[in-house]
Enzyme design. Structure first.
Site, PDB file in Angstrom:
ATOM      1  N   CYS A 127       0.318  -1.207  -0.309  1.00  0.00           N
ATOM      2  CA  CYS A 127       0.369  -0.378  -0.110  1.00  0.00           C
ATOM      3  C   CYS A 127       0.864   1.319   0.030  1.00  0.00           C
ATOM      4  O   CYS A 127       0.595   2.235   0.011  1.00  0.00           O
ATOM      5  CB  CYS A 127      -0.822   0.260   1.183  1.00  0.00           C
ATOM      6  SG  CYS A 127      -2.658  -1.349   0.582  1.00  0.00           S
ATOM      7  N   HIS A 269      -2.577   7.374   2.346  1.00  0.00           N
ATOM      8  CA  HIS A 269      -3.243   6.493   2.224  1.00  0.00           C
ATOM      9  C   HIS A 269      -4.438   5.559   2.563  1.00  0.00           C
ATOM     10  O   HIS A 269      -4.193   5.964   3.820  1.00  0.00           O
ATOM     11  CB  HIS A 269      -2.118   4.634   1.808  1.00  0.00           C
ATOM     12  CG  HIS A 269      -2.640   3.919   2.470  1.00  0.00           C
ATOM     13  ND1 HIS A 269      -3.622   3.349   0.739  1.00  0.00           N
ATOM     14  CD2 HIS A 269      -2.809   2.631   3.303  1.00  0.00           C
ATOM     15  CE1 HIS A 269      -3.964   1.844   1.204  1.00  0.00           C
ATOM     16  NE2 HIS A 269      -3.560   1.760   1.870  1.00  0.00           N
ATOM     17  N   ASN A 299     -10.183   0.425   0.936  1.00  0.00           N
ATOM     18  CA  ASN A 299      -8.809   0.170   0.743  1.00  0.00           C
ATOM     19  C   ASN A 299      -8.513  -0.550  -0.539  1.00  0.00           C
ATOM     20  O   ASN A 299      -8.781  -1.029  -0.888  1.00  0.00           O
ATOM     21  CB  ASN A 299      -8.026  -0.320   1.454  1.00  0.00           C
ATOM     22  CG  ASN A 299      -6.652  -0.782   2.083  1.00  0.00           C
ATOM     23  OD1 ASN A 299      -5.671  -0.102   1.494  1.00  0.00           O
ATOM     24  ND2 ASN A 299      -6.340  -1.256   3.010  1.00  0.00           N
TER      25      ASN A 299
END
Ligand code: UT7
Length: 360
Positions: A127, A269, A299
């Site tokens: 990520c 993020h 996400n």
């Protein structure tokens, strides 16, 4: 002896990497919390209160990460005013879900965008991939290797998360976001940097797909379903994410001599709304300066920061001259931050399809 005749005494200032285009795309299919609750022991209230997520987008069967990446890349190139891929020297794809273990996904994406011949490779930092990719793409430009780079963060977690794993199936969504960087000057809006990047491989097992690599090749008889799927120790990851993101943000701000109050938009993020709020609170940044997109897309891994950027740009939330702090955290463990001042750009197309409800 004088050297004046053999060349300039002062070396040329190396170019800086300047953001000149942004774009994103999510697949049309929306999966709501209520839809997940039909097959999983969960409910909309639990998901919303623990994560802030209301819905996520997922690929149709047969589609892959490159399909997402091509759409996002096309939009970023259009925003940058680049026609038919002219003059793009490199394509970098940050992803945890490449189309195949071998080869990388970037060459295929480049070819489908009409960029055959450009350097093309993947970046694997889970990520944090977009921030690592941004540093890599900027490095290609400052080193004089490339004049224009297309960087795409693209992930299709629906292809690696066990659909029956309620802890992870509720969090992740599929999507892609992209930026174009060009050679320019360090003092112009859009110049990226400074950066802070870090890792701690002692915690590699905190976020992992155990099988499918050289450590544990997939075998027909010996690989369990769990080993093939994405696994995460959510509670521990949560704590590391808050600590590392806060530290990394502070480090990059101090490198640039910015105070927290100088940040107009914090673009983290998009892991979990509670994580983003905790980091903003720890940094003493008003929560309304935190750009969030997690509510409607979940996400999206390496795509989440450029998706949030493109969404905010499409809604005209970002105005030229605004100061941005980008901070990411992910498997590895890895983390990283970058600063930039938002440039003047044409408004990109929204990542969502026209007429679609963003938050069901
Ligand atoms: O992108 C890379 C970085 N990733 C992240 O940053 C993700 C970080 N972690 C998280 O976002 C959170 O830890 C989760 C959203 C994954 C989980 O939230 P949590 O508040 O940490 O929940 P938990 O894992 O501590 O579980 C609490 C309870 C458990 O039940 P018991 O043991 O208390 O009876 C779980 O079994 O909630 C249960 N649970 C659920 N209940 C309903 C776990 N998942 C679900 C679910 N629906 N989907």
């Amino acid at each position: 002896m004088s050297y004046a005749a053999v060349g300039p005494a002062v070396p040329a200032v190396p170019p800086a990497a300047v953001l000149c285009g942004v774009g994103a795309w999510v697949p049309p299919r929306v999966v709501t919390n209520d839809e997940l609750a039909i097959r999983l022991d969960t409910d909309d209230t639990w998901i919303r209160t623990r994560t802030g997520i209301r819905a996520r987008h997922v690929l149709e069967p047969g589609q892959a990460t490159s399909d997402l990446a091509v759409e996002a890349g096309r939009r970023a190139l259009a925003c940058a005013g680049i026609v038919a891929g002219e003059g793009v020297d490199a394509v970098v794809v940050a992803t945890t879900t490449p189309d195949r273990t071998c080869p990388g996904t970037a060459p295929l994406v480049a070819a489908r965008l009409g960029l055959t011949g450009a350097a093309a490779f993947d970046v694997a930092a889970v990520c944090t991939g977009f921030v690592y990719g941004l540093a890599t793409a900027a490095g290609l430009i400052t080193a004089g290797v490339a004049r224009r780079v297309l960087l795409i963060g693209a992930d299709a977690y629906s292809t690696i998360v066990d659909p029956l794993d309620r802890a992870n199936a509720i969090i992740f969504g599929d999507g892609a976001g992209a930026v174009v960087l060009r050679a320019g000057n360090a003092d112009e809006p859009g110049a990226v940097g400074p950066f802070d990047l870090g890792s701690d491989g002692a915690h590699e097992d905190m976020i992992m797909v155990a099988a499918g690599g050289s450590r544990q090749p997939v075998t027909l008889d010996g690989t369990s379903r769990t080993d093939r799927h994405f696994a995460m120790r959510g509670k521990e990851v949560y704590r590391h994410a808050v600590t590392r993101m806060t530290e990394s943000a502070r480090t990059v701000l101090s490198k640039a001599g910015w105070k927290t109050d100088d940040v107009d938009h914090f673009v983290p993020h998009q892991a979990n709304l509670r994580i983003l709020c905790s980091v903003a609170d720890d940094l003493e940044l008003p929560r309304e300066r935190c750009v969030t997109h997690v509510e409607s897309v979940g996400n999206t891994g390496a795509a989440s920061i450029p998706l949030a950027l493109a969404d905010a740009a499409a809604r005209r939330t970002l105005t030229p001259g605004d100061r941005l702090l980008l901070t990411a955290f992910g498997g590895g463990l890895t983390w990283g931050s970058c600063l930039l001042t938002w440039p003047t750009l044409p408004t990109p197309a929204p990542p969502h399809h026209q007429g679609e409800h963003r938050t069901p």
